[in-house]
Design a protein around this motif. Sequence first.
Motif, mmCIF file in Angstrom:
data_model
loop_
_atom_site.group_PDB
_atom_site.id
_atom_site.type_symbol
_atom_site.label_atom_id
_atom_site.label_comp_id
_atom_site.label_asym_id
_atom_site.label_seq_id
_atom_site.Cartn_x
_atom_site.Cartn_y
_atom_site.Cartn_z
ATOM 1 N N GLY A 191 0.807 -1.209 0.000
ATOM 2 C CA GLY A 191 0.000 0.000 0.000
ATOM 3 C C GLY A 191 0.839 1.257 0.000
ATOM 4 O O GLY A 191 2.067 1.229 -0.096
ATOM 5 N N ASP A 192 0.135 2.397 0.117
ATOM 6 C CA ASP A 192 0.827 3.679 0.117
ATOM 7 C C ASP A 192 1.628 3.840 1.409
ATOM 8 O O ASP A 192 1.086 3.691 2.507
ATOM 9 C CB ASP A 192 -0.187 4.817 -0.022
ATOM 10 N N MET A 193 2.917 4.152 1.258
ATOM 11 C CA MET A 193 3.799 4.208 2.411
ATOM 12 C C MET A 193 3.419 5.331 3.368
ATOM 13 O O MET A 193 3.406 5.144 4.590
ATOM 14 C CB MET A 193 5.252 4.391 1.950
ATOM 15 N N VAL A 194 3.088 6.490 2.837
ATOM 16 C CA VAL A 194 2.772 7.642 3.686
ATOM 17 C C VAL A 194 1.520 7.383 4.508
ATOM 18 O O VAL A 194 1.475 7.652 5.715
ATOM 19 C CB VAL A 194 2.622 8.908 2.824
ATOM 20 N N GLU A 195 0.491 6.841 3.885
ATOM 21 C CA GLU A 195 -0.751 6.568 4.607
ATOM 22 C C GLU A 195 -0.533 5.538 5.709
ATOM 23 O O GLU A 195 -1.054 5.682 6.826
ATOM 24 C CB GLU A 195 -1.818 6.075 3.631
ATOM 25 N N ARG A 196 0.246 4.489 5.423
ATOM 26 C CA ARG A 196 0.492 3.468 6.439
ATOM 27 C C ARG A 196 1.352 4.011 7.569
ATOM 28 O O ARG A 196 1.145 3.671 8.743
ATOM 29 C CB ARG A 196 1.155 2.253 5.796
ATOM 30 N N LEU A 197 2.329 4.853 7.246
ATOM 31 C CA LEU A 197 3.146 5.455 8.298
ATOM 32 C C LEU A 197 2.304 6.359 9.190
ATOM 33 O O LEU A 197 2.451 6.336 10.423
ATOM 34 C CB LEU A 197 4.292 6.244 7.677
ATOM 35 N N GLU A 198 1.435 7.144 8.602
ATOM 36 C CA GLU A 198 0.578 8.022 9.401
ATOM 37 C C GLU A 198 -0.401 7.227 10.249
ATOM 38 O O GLU A 198 -0.667 7.586 11.401
ATOM 39 C CB GLU A 198 -0.166 8.983 8.477
ATOM 40 N N ARG A 199 -0.934 6.129 9.695
ATOM 41 C CA ARG A 199 -1.843 5.295 10.467
ATOM 42 C C ARG A 199 -1.111 4.653 11.652
ATOM 43 O O ARG A 199 -1.608 4.679 12.781
ATOM 44 C CB ARG A 199 -2.428 4.214 9.567
ATOM 45 N N ASP A 200 0.076 4.099 11.405
ATOM 46 C CA ASP A 200 0.854 3.502 12.494
ATOM 47 C C ASP A 200 1.270 4.553 13.520
ATOM 48 O O ASP A 200 1.342 4.261 14.721
ATOM 49 C CB ASP A 200 2.094 2.810 11.936
ATOM 50 N N ALA A 201 1.551 5.768 13.058
ATOM 51 C CA ALA A 201 1.925 6.840 13.981
ATOM 52 C C ALA A 201 0.770 7.168 14.922
ATOM 53 O O ALA A 201 0.967 7.309 16.141
ATOM 54 C CB ALA A 201 2.348 8.079 13.202
ATOM 55 N N ARG A 202 -0.433 7.268 14.371
ATOM 56 C CA ARG A 202 -1.599 7.564 15.220
ATOM 57 C C ARG A 202 -1.868 6.439 16.209
ATOM 58 O O ARG A 202 -2.203 6.694 17.378
ATOM 59 C CB ARG A 202 -2.822 7.811 14.332
ATOM 60 N N ILE A 203 -1.705 5.186 15.774
ATOM 61 C CA ILE A 203 -1.944 4.050 16.669
ATOM 62 C C ILE A 203 -0.931 4.036 17.806
ATOM 63 O O ILE A 203 -1.279 3.840 18.981
ATOM 64 C CB ILE A 203 -1.893 2.726 15.876
ATOM 65 N N ASN A 204 0.340 4.270 17.477
ATOM 66 C CA ASN A 204 1.377 4.259 18.518
ATOM 67 C C ASN A 204 1.197 5.404 19.504
ATOM 68 O O ASN A 204 1.390 5.218 20.713
ATOM 69 C CB ASN A 204 2.755 4.343 17.865
ATOM 70 N N ILE A 205 0.847 6.581 19.025
ATOM 71 C CA ILE A 205 0.634 7.719 19.919
ATOM 72 C C ILE A 205 -0.564 7.457 20.834
ATOM 73 O O ILE A 205 -0.518 7.754 22.043
ATOM 74 C CB ILE A 205 0.451 9.005 19.107
ATOM 75 N N ALA A 206 -1.634 6.899 20.276
ATOM 76 C CA ALA A 206 -2.805 6.588 21.099
ATOM 77 C C ALA A 206 -2.479 5.552 22.165
ATOM 78 O O ALA A 206 -2.859 5.698 23.331
ATOM 79 C CB ALA A 206 -3.945 6.103 20.208
#
Length: 287
Positions: A191-206
């Motif tokens: 998939g798109d690298m930027v979208e997956r990085l942003e999704r993982d970033a939000r999950i880790n911060i939460a």
Amino acid sequence: MEGRKAVVSRFSGAFIRAMLVMAVVVTPSVLLSDVSSDAKQMAALVALFAGLLTFVEYNAEAPSLIEFRDAPPFNRVRLGMLFFTVFCLSVMESGRAQSTSLTDLVQAIGHLVGRSMDFPYSPVRLAKLMLAETATIEQVQAVRDAAGLAYITSLISLSVFVVMLKAGSWPMRNRVFNVWVNLPTFDPTAGDMVERLERDARINIALGFLLPFIIPFVVSLSSTGVNPDSMTASQTLIWTMTAWAFLPASLFMRGIAMGRIADMIRQIRRIQGARDEIAMARASRAF
């Protein structure tokens, strides 16, 4: 010659990092006076395993587990946070058997921080609720002071990393950020690298924000509480409070770092797109 120098530099760096990790693991056994010989041998075995894992990961051309290996000072901040937390809690616990000026100072700081952070629904208050109702006032105070000291250490380390990131020193501008090396468990082709990085970033911060609240709440609901005698044992208290504070802060830092990488990739794509548009405009004019 340049290849040999790189190999020697990687080997020496991996060896030094392995020694530092081993020093963190054995710190409580060295500072505490009431540690049995079996516990010291177990700590030495765990330290040897952790040091060997660190050496193999940093000496390999491409790691398989450790993230951000070539993106200092991310892991240095995390190791410093881990060592400072373990060291302060070990000094505070060693003061129970033999009081010194350093132990009195650390205990006073822990007591002050623990009291100031002990308000309703705070992580420190929830950490106290993990103890069973049979816990004494001294045991509750020991858990409160250790939790407050560990939590404030994680917050300070997280603030240091955020300041370094905002100042532009992470990732270093004179280094090329390799996603494959620094994120070995991340698949850039799915998939798109930027979208997956942003999704993982939000999950880790939460997760980093919620874990200090969720862990004590789950423990208090799943049982009648942790045995206060085993919880307030020196090494158990040190490593429990260290993990309770270090893991959420580490996830928080990972989320911030992945969000930063996503912004970098988006910026590179924007620059590359602008260059392609300029090249196409020039080609059309020439045609």
